[in-house]
Motif scaffolding. Sequence first.
Motif, PDB file in Angstrom:
ATOM      1  N   HIS A  43       0.851  -1.191   0.000  1.00  0.00           N
ATOM      2  CA  HIS A  43       0.000   0.000   0.000  1.00  0.00           C
ATOM      3  C   HIS A  43       0.883   1.235   0.000  1.00  0.00           C
ATOM      4  O   HIS A  43       2.065   1.159   0.315  1.00  0.00           O
ATOM      5  CB  HIS A  43      -0.938   0.006   1.207  1.00  0.00           C
ATOM      6  CG  HIS A  43      -0.219   0.139   2.514  1.00  0.00           C
ATOM      7  ND1 HIS A  43       0.343  -0.941   3.168  1.00  0.00           N
ATOM      8  CD2 HIS A  43       0.059   1.217   3.270  1.00  0.00           C
ATOM      9  CE1 HIS A  43       0.917  -0.539   4.276  1.00  0.00           C
ATOM     10  NE2 HIS A  43       0.776   0.777   4.368  1.00  0.00           N
ATOM     11  N   LYS A  44       0.298   2.377  -0.366  1.00  0.00           N
ATOM     12  CA  LYS A  44       1.023   3.645  -0.348  1.00  0.00           C
ATOM     13  C   LYS A  44       0.861   4.280   1.025  1.00  0.00           C
ATOM     14  O   LYS A  44      -0.246   4.422   1.533  1.00  0.00           O
ATOM     15  CB  LYS A  44       0.469   4.607  -1.408  1.00  0.00           C
ATOM     16  CG  LYS A  44       0.778   4.206  -2.815  1.00  0.00           C
ATOM     17  CD  LYS A  44       1.944   4.971  -3.333  1.00  0.00           C
ATOM     18  CE  LYS A  44       2.100   4.628  -4.812  1.00  0.00           C
ATOM     19  NZ  LYS A  44       3.334   5.024  -5.331  1.00  0.00           N
ATOM     20  N   ALA A  45       1.978   4.667   1.617  1.00  0.00           N
ATOM     21  CA  ALA A  45       1.947   5.335   2.916  1.00  0.00           C
ATOM     22  C   ALA A  45       1.658   6.821   2.712  1.00  0.00           C
ATOM     23  O   ALA A  45       1.635   7.308   1.576  1.00  0.00           O
ATOM     24  CB  ALA A  45       3.277   5.140   3.626  1.00  0.00           C
ATOM     25  N   MET A  95       4.668   0.536   0.943  1.00  0.00           N
ATOM     26  CA  MET A  95       4.968  -0.261   2.133  1.00  0.00           C
ATOM     27  C   MET A  95       4.287  -1.624   2.011  1.00  0.00           C
ATOM     28  O   MET A  95       3.238  -1.753   1.400  1.00  0.00           O
ATOM     29  CB  MET A  95       4.449   0.440   3.393  1.00  0.00           C
ATOM     30  CG  MET A  95       4.859   1.885   3.521  1.00  0.00           C
ATOM     31  SD  MET A  95       6.570   2.080   3.891  1.00  0.00           S
ATOM     32  CE  MET A  95       6.529   1.949   5.634  1.00  0.00           C
ATOM     33  N   ASP A 134       2.039  -4.501   3.473  1.00  0.00           N
ATOM     34  CA  ASP A 134       0.936  -4.546   4.441  1.00  0.00           C
ATOM     35  C   ASP A 134       1.316  -5.289   5.723  1.00  0.00           C
ATOM     36  O   ASP A 134       1.014  -4.840   6.821  1.00  0.00           O
ATOM     37  CB  ASP A 134      -0.304  -5.218   3.825  1.00  0.00           C
ATOM     38  CG  ASP A 134      -0.973  -4.369   2.761  1.00  0.00           C
ATOM     39  OD1 ASP A 134      -0.568  -3.199   2.584  1.00  0.00           O
ATOM     40  OD2 ASP A 134      -1.901  -4.886   2.109  1.00  0.00           O
ATOM     41  N   THR A 172       3.455  -3.175   8.043  1.00  0.00           N
ATOM     42  CA  THR A 172       2.677  -2.112   8.666  1.00  0.00           C
ATOM     43  C   THR A 172       1.798  -2.673   9.774  1.00  0.00           C
ATOM     44  O   THR A 172       1.714  -2.120  10.871  1.00  0.00           O
ATOM     45  CB  THR A 172       1.799  -1.400   7.609  1.00  0.00           C
ATOM     46  OG1 THR A 172       2.646  -0.898   6.570  1.00  0.00           O
ATOM     47  CG2 THR A 172       1.018  -0.259   8.220  1.00  0.00           C
TER      48      THR A 172
END
Length: 197
Positions: A152-154, A160, A162, A165
Amino acid sequence: MFGAETYKGKFVRSSLLKQIEGLKKGRLNRATKEKEKSSPPQDKRIIPVTACELDHSYVSDVDGDKVQGVVREEQTVSVEKESARNQWRVGRRVVELRTLADGLKGCKSCGQPLQLSSCEGEQKYGLANVLLIRCNFSDCGVLNEVPTGSKHKAGNGRTMWDVNTKLAVGMVNGGYGETHVNTLLAALNIPCVSQKT
């Protein structure tokens, strides 16, 4: 009052001590029965063990003796011959099955299905991995990068993983440090993570 005895240096009720002893006897009986059911190995040096016991070197057999130099009958592998190419086979990984299945659907060059057995290595990104799988199609042979999880986009625009995170959120929420998490991962036979992850 009640009768108190010690177990592992702590006072416990005698009824709890009886329960613990009963559990130990039951475990020993089950292990003995399983050992009797399995056919005896042809070579006395080969000790049959379950797949779970092969994960860690500190496993003991039923008698409490250390099991060392364990060799499975169906797969005799010399430690010296194991190359970096097969390091991805050691331990466990956190995998999103849908992402892995989508990555194995087809080669990025020819579209032929990929096989996990053709994996030549991995790139580690914390708990996430990218498997390097060579296409087996005769005219292709391209090395494909197959992710084991989604990204995913931070907020800062960086991409990043998943799983990393979610691990960071769980660490903050649970109050765990890097050492605690790595101890848990080591017990599960999952490669440890660094602070950078």
